[in-house]
Scaffold this motif. Structure first.
Motif, PDB file in Angstrom:
ATOM      1  N   UNK A   1      -1.299  -6.650   7.688  1.00 52.50           N
ATOM      2  CA  UNK A   1      -0.181  -5.724   7.554  1.00 52.50           C
ATOM      3  C   UNK A   1      -0.566  -4.583   6.619  1.00 52.50           C
ATOM      4  N   UNK A   2       0.069  -3.449   6.829  1.00 52.75           N
ATOM      5  CA  UNK A   2       0.008  -2.354   5.872  1.00 52.75           C
ATOM      6  C   UNK A   2       1.136  -2.557   4.869  1.00 52.75           C
ATOM      7  N   UNK A   3       0.795  -2.588   3.568  1.00 52.10           N
ATOM      8  CA  UNK A   3       1.793  -2.941   2.553  1.00 52.10           C
ATOM      9  C   UNK A   3       1.829  -1.914   1.420  1.00 52.10           C
ATOM     10  N   UNK A   4       3.048  -1.553   0.989  1.00 57.19           N
ATOM     11  CA  UNK A   4       3.256  -0.676  -0.158  1.00 57.19           C
ATOM     12  C   UNK A   4       4.396  -1.218  -0.989  1.00 57.19           C
ATOM     13  N   UNK A   5       4.101  -1.559  -2.265  1.00 60.52           N
ATOM     14  CA  UNK A   5       5.089  -2.085  -3.208  1.00 60.52           C
ATOM     15  C   UNK A   5       5.740  -3.376  -2.732  1.00 60.52           C
ATOM     16  N   UNK A   6       5.071  -4.089  -1.843  1.00 53.02           N
ATOM     17  CA  UNK A   6       5.569  -5.386  -1.375  1.00 53.02           C
ATOM     18  C   UNK A   6       4.402  -6.162  -0.795  1.00 53.02           C
ATOM     19  N   UNK A   7       4.236  -7.402  -1.226  1.00 50.10           N
ATOM     20  CA  UNK A   7       3.153  -8.252  -0.748  1.00 50.10           C
ATOM     21  C   UNK A   7       3.689  -9.680  -0.552  1.00 50.10           C
ATOM     22  N   UNK A   8       4.454  -9.894   0.491  1.00 50.43           N
ATOM     23  CA  UNK A   8       5.035 -11.236   0.687  1.00 50.43           C
ATOM     24  C   UNK A   8       3.976 -12.263   1.003  1.00 50.43           C
ATOM     25  N   UNK A   9       4.225 -13.475   0.582  1.00 55.46           N
ATOM     26  CA  UNK A   9       3.300 -14.561   0.920  1.00 55.46           C
ATOM     27  C   UNK A   9       3.367 -14.848   2.409  1.00 55.46           C
ATOM     28  N   UNK A  10       2.278 -15.394   2.941  1.00 52.89           N
ATOM     29  CA  UNK A  10       2.267 -15.767   4.347  1.00 52.89           C
ATOM     30  C   UNK A  10       1.634 -14.754   5.264  1.00 52.89           C
ATOM     31  N   UNK A  11       1.379 -13.535   4.765  1.00 58.08           N
ATOM     32  CA  UNK A  11       0.685 -12.520   5.548  1.00 58.08           C
ATOM     33  C   UNK A  11      -0.367 -11.860   4.668  1.00 58.08           C
ATOM     34  N   UNK A  12      -1.377 -11.293   5.302  1.00 62.21           N
ATOM     35  CA  UNK A  12      -2.412 -10.566   4.571  1.00 62.21           C
ATOM     36  C   UNK A  12      -2.147  -9.080   4.688  1.00 62.21           C
ATOM     37  N   UNK A  13      -2.410  -8.359   3.590  1.00 60.56           N
ATOM     38  CA  UNK A  13      -2.204  -6.917   3.556  1.00 60.56           C
ATOM     39  C   UNK A  13      -3.552  -6.213   3.621  1.00 60.56           C
ATOM     40  N   UNK A  14      -3.667  -5.253   4.515  1.00 65.40           N
ATOM     41  CA  UNK A  14      -4.918  -4.525   4.680  1.00 65.40           C
ATOM     42  C   UNK A  14      -5.180  -3.616   3.483  1.00 65.40           C
TER      43      UNK A  14
END
Length: 414
Positions: free
Chosen positions: A401-414
């Protein structure tokens, strides 16, 4: 003066056939597998039947209104199977009581653009306008027939009418209909509550053709329907509370969307208690989507705004299957703002909290390098965002996922 009032005061008799009914069972629709947020009030049995005559190609609005006048308050208004009806006059059906509209035939709205733009019902929200407005208490619409909005003639025109306007309806069921060629959204659900939509077939790509837009409405169920359209499959606008969506098959859309919210400065937009369950989404720009405007001014795609306040809370998307969607999940507090620095400097005044996305599977289109996008203007703006069991891949195999100011568990952020 509305046509219904004219009929009531003029003594006009167009010969609607009225038949007394005995031993009738009230029309109902089972809601499931998820239950509505609150029980849907039962309908009462209908005691008479009024058959709508057709003018054979002329404007059938007077025939329809005469049948409605005769059967309002406990009857069924029947459109005969195989008969084509033409509507060329805006119909105010907002004060119905305990009546069914049984649409077995086909209803086509005329292509008189100038007339509809002048006489369609305006609803003081995003230039919304409808061919007719259906409201009252305990009103059901069903029958297997078709409503055709003649949408092809509206290309490049604005404003454009919405095909089905449910305005101020308290208790009702809309089921087993084909809706096609809407000039604008297919449904506007405004100021309504305790309404079930089920087993509908929707098709049309004439621009901004949302399947449903709910606005200032509570306890609405949208289920078991097929939608092939060109914009949001369902969109939860301000004031959408206790809304259940389940069993939809959507194609060509922009997803099941919360918002956009916060577009208008000085307005407080609230969407809460939303359940989206068991939805298939194909050939779409998004699967699940939550979109709010920043606290400043933004523009893009012919839209502009920002600075409004509010909240999105208690929203669940569960069991969604995606195929060739650009983004399986998109959450943004920077709608129409591509410059993250500007968004952070003017963070959204619409908070997003208690969001659950779980049980997603399928593939994206590959248009983007990621399978989803999670963008919050600030860490404080998004709280308790949970993603679980997300098994969506891009064609190359990426699950990032593309993430900004949020990094929920269960997914990886690019």
């Amino acid at each position: 003066m509305h046509l219904l009032h004219l009929l009531a005061t003029s003594g006009l008799a167009l010969g609607a056939t009225v038949t007394q009914l005995t031993g009738q069972v009230a029309f109902d629709i089972a809601v499931g597998p998820k239950p509505p947020f609150k029980p849907i009030p039962p309908s009462t049995p209908r005691t008479k039947e009024c058959v709508v005559k057709s003018g054979g190609g002329g404007d059938d609005t007077p025939h329809i209104m005469e049948a409605v006048k005769a059967c309002n308050g406990g009857g069924k208004v029947v459109f005969t199977r195989g008969v084509k009806y033409t509507v060329g006059t805006a119909m105010d059906l907002s004060k119905l009581e305990h009546v069914d509209l049984v649409i077995n035939g086909q209803i086509t709205f005329t292509n008189d653009v100038a007339y509809w733009q002048k006489h369609g019902f305006k609803h003081n929200f995003q230039d919304a306008m409808t061919f007719f407005q259906l409201g009252g208490v305990d009103v059901n619409v069903y029958g297997g027939g078709t409503l055709d909005g003649n949408g092809g003639v509206w290309k490049g025109k604005s404003p454009r009418p919405i095909l089905f306007g449910t305005i101020g309806l308290k208790g009702g069921r809309i089921s087993d209909l084909t809706l096609r060629n809407s000039p604008q959204w297919f449904h506007l659900v405004k100021d309504s509550q305790d309404v079930v939509y089920s087993d509908l077939r929707i098709s049309g790509h004439n621009g901004n053709t949302d399947g449903w837009d709910t606005y200032n409405s509570r306890n609405i169920v949208i289920q078991n329907s097929n939608i092939d359209n060109g914009d949001d499959c369902v969109s939860f606008k301000p004031g959408s509370i206790d809304i259940l969506v389940q069993g939809l098959v959507c194609s060509g859309s922009h997803g099941i969307s919360v918002g956009s919210l916060g577009q208008y400065r000085g307005k407080t937009d609230i969407v809460e208690n939303i359940m989206v369950y068991n939805v298939s989404m194909a050939n779409a720009s998004n699967g699940a989507r939550i979109k709010t405007w920043s606290g400043g001014h933004s523009a893009g795609g012919g839209l502009e705004g920002g600075g409004g306040s509010g909240r999105v809370a208690n929203v669940t998307y569960e069991n969604m299957r995606v195929s060739k969607v650009d983004s399986a999940i998109e959450i943004t507090q920077c709608y129409m703002e591509k410059d993250m620095a500007k968004c952070k400097a003017n963070p959204s005044k619409v908070t997003i909290s208690n969001i659950l996305m779980q049980g997603f599977s399928g593939t994206t289109s590959g248009k983007k390098n990621t399978v989803g996008s999670l963008t919050c203007a600030s860490a404080a703006g998004c709280k308790n965002i949970v993603l679980k069991d997300i098994n969506v891949r891009a064609p190359g195999g990426s699950k990032a996922f593309s993430c900004n100011n949020i990094h929920p568990s269960g997914v990886s952020c690019a």
